[in-house]
Design a protein around this motif. Structure first.
Motif, PDB file in Angstrom:
ATOM      1  N   THR A  28       0.794  -1.438   0.092  1.00 29.25           N
ATOM      2  CA  THR A  28       0.075   0.042   0.160  1.00 29.25           C
ATOM      3  C   THR A  28       0.795   1.361   0.000  1.00 29.25           C
ATOM      4  OG1 THR A  28      -0.205   0.204   2.576  1.00 29.25           O
ATOM      5  CG2 THR A  28      -2.031  -1.057   1.362  1.00 29.25           C
ATOM      6  N   GLU A  29       0.426   2.255  -0.513  1.00 25.06           N
ATOM      7  CA  GLU A  29       1.081   3.490  -0.587  1.00 25.06           C
ATOM      8  C   GLU A  29       1.015   4.284   0.869  1.00 25.06           C
ATOM      9  OE1 GLU A  29      -0.782   5.573  -3.695  1.00 25.06           O
ATOM     10  OE2 GLU A  29       0.577   4.686  -5.098  1.00 25.06           O
ATOM     11  N   LYS A  61      -1.476   0.845  -5.223  1.00 22.80           N
ATOM     12  CA  LYS A  61      -0.916   0.975  -6.714  1.00 22.80           C
ATOM     13  C   LYS A  61      -1.718   0.511  -7.435  1.00 22.80           C
ATOM     14  CE  LYS A  61       3.744   2.255  -5.380  1.00 22.80           C
ATOM     15  NZ  LYS A  61       5.167   1.701  -5.344  1.00 22.80           N
ATOM     16  N   ASP A  63      -0.946  -1.198  -9.983  1.00 24.05           N
ATOM     17  CA  ASP A  63      -0.413  -2.384 -10.709  1.00 24.05           C
ATOM     18  C   ASP A  63      -0.488  -3.527  -9.477  1.00 24.05           C
ATOM     19  OD1 ASP A  63       0.565  -1.050 -12.711  1.00 24.05           O
ATOM     20  OD2 ASP A  63       2.474  -0.376 -12.181  1.00 24.05           O
ATOM     21  N   ASP A  64      -0.597  -3.203  -8.331  1.00 26.46           N
ATOM     22  CA  ASP A  64      -0.676  -4.188  -7.264  1.00 26.46           C
ATOM     23  C   ASP A  64      -1.936  -4.720  -7.047  1.00 26.46           C
ATOM     24  OD1 ASP A  64       2.227  -3.861  -6.706  1.00 26.46           O
ATOM     25  OD2 ASP A  64       1.852  -2.123  -5.409  1.00 26.46           O
TER      26      ASP A  64
END
Length: 185
Positions: A28-29, A61, A63-64
């Motif tokens: 996670t960001e 993100k 992409d994740d």
């Protein structure tokens, strides 16, 4: 003694308080707050968890993010089992809210079926209803239902709106017990 319709309404309107938490291995960001929902017992996880997906995707993100799946105490939760059945099988002796982990990667293909769309859920649901009718009534109930009745039954399940029409409640009376039991296979 309670009227059948009253019992049926209680089952239909039954909700399970649930806390969704992003699994700790997900990237996670920023920190993800848990997400709470009252889940209808008579529905399927993919039908009621769009808000869960949106909540957790905000901190990840793009992409994740893969296919979302759920776990309770190490057990992947099968989307094709009704929510009430999943709770009764795995968590009925726990304190509420029911704590479920949310995953977006490492989909357990050996344990779970993929669920690409709501049309797959609808097909599974209608197949279960037809199978129950074939066993209990030799197909007489489903064959007498009009297309609009099939759609009304599906929309009630999908929306969790507890549609209380006579047709809807009678149909649920006929199939609800078998529907929950049959989904175990």
């Amino acid at each position: 003694m309670a009227d059948d319709k009253d019992v049926l309404r209680d089952v239909w309107f039954g909700r399970i308080p649930t806390c969704f938490t992003l699994y700790q291995d997900e990237i996670t960001e920023r920190e993800a707050e848990p997400f709470y929902l009252l889940l209808p017992r008579v529905s399927y996880l993919p039908l009621v968890t769009d808000k869960v997906r949106k909540h957790f995707q905000k901190v990840m993100k793009p992409d994740d993010v893969g296919e979302m799946w759920f776990e309770y105490e190490g057990t992947p939760l099968k989307w094709h089992y009704p929510i009430g059945l999943l709770f009764d099988l795995y968590a009925s002796n726990t304190t509420l809210p029911w704590s479920i982990f949310v995953h977006f990667k490492n989909f357990p293909q050996q344990d779970l079926l993929h669920c690409p769309s709501n049309s797959v859920i609808e097909a599974h649901f209608m197949s279960s209803i037809k199978e129950a009718d074939a066993l209990k009534h030799k197909g007489a109930v489903v064959n007498e239902m009009q297309k609009k009745d099939h759609k009304q039954l599906w929309m009630g399940l999908q929306n969790g709106d507890g549609n209380e029409s006579e047709t809807h409640l009678e149909c649920w009376k006929e199939f609800s017990m078998y529907f929950s039991y049959r989904s175990c296979y």
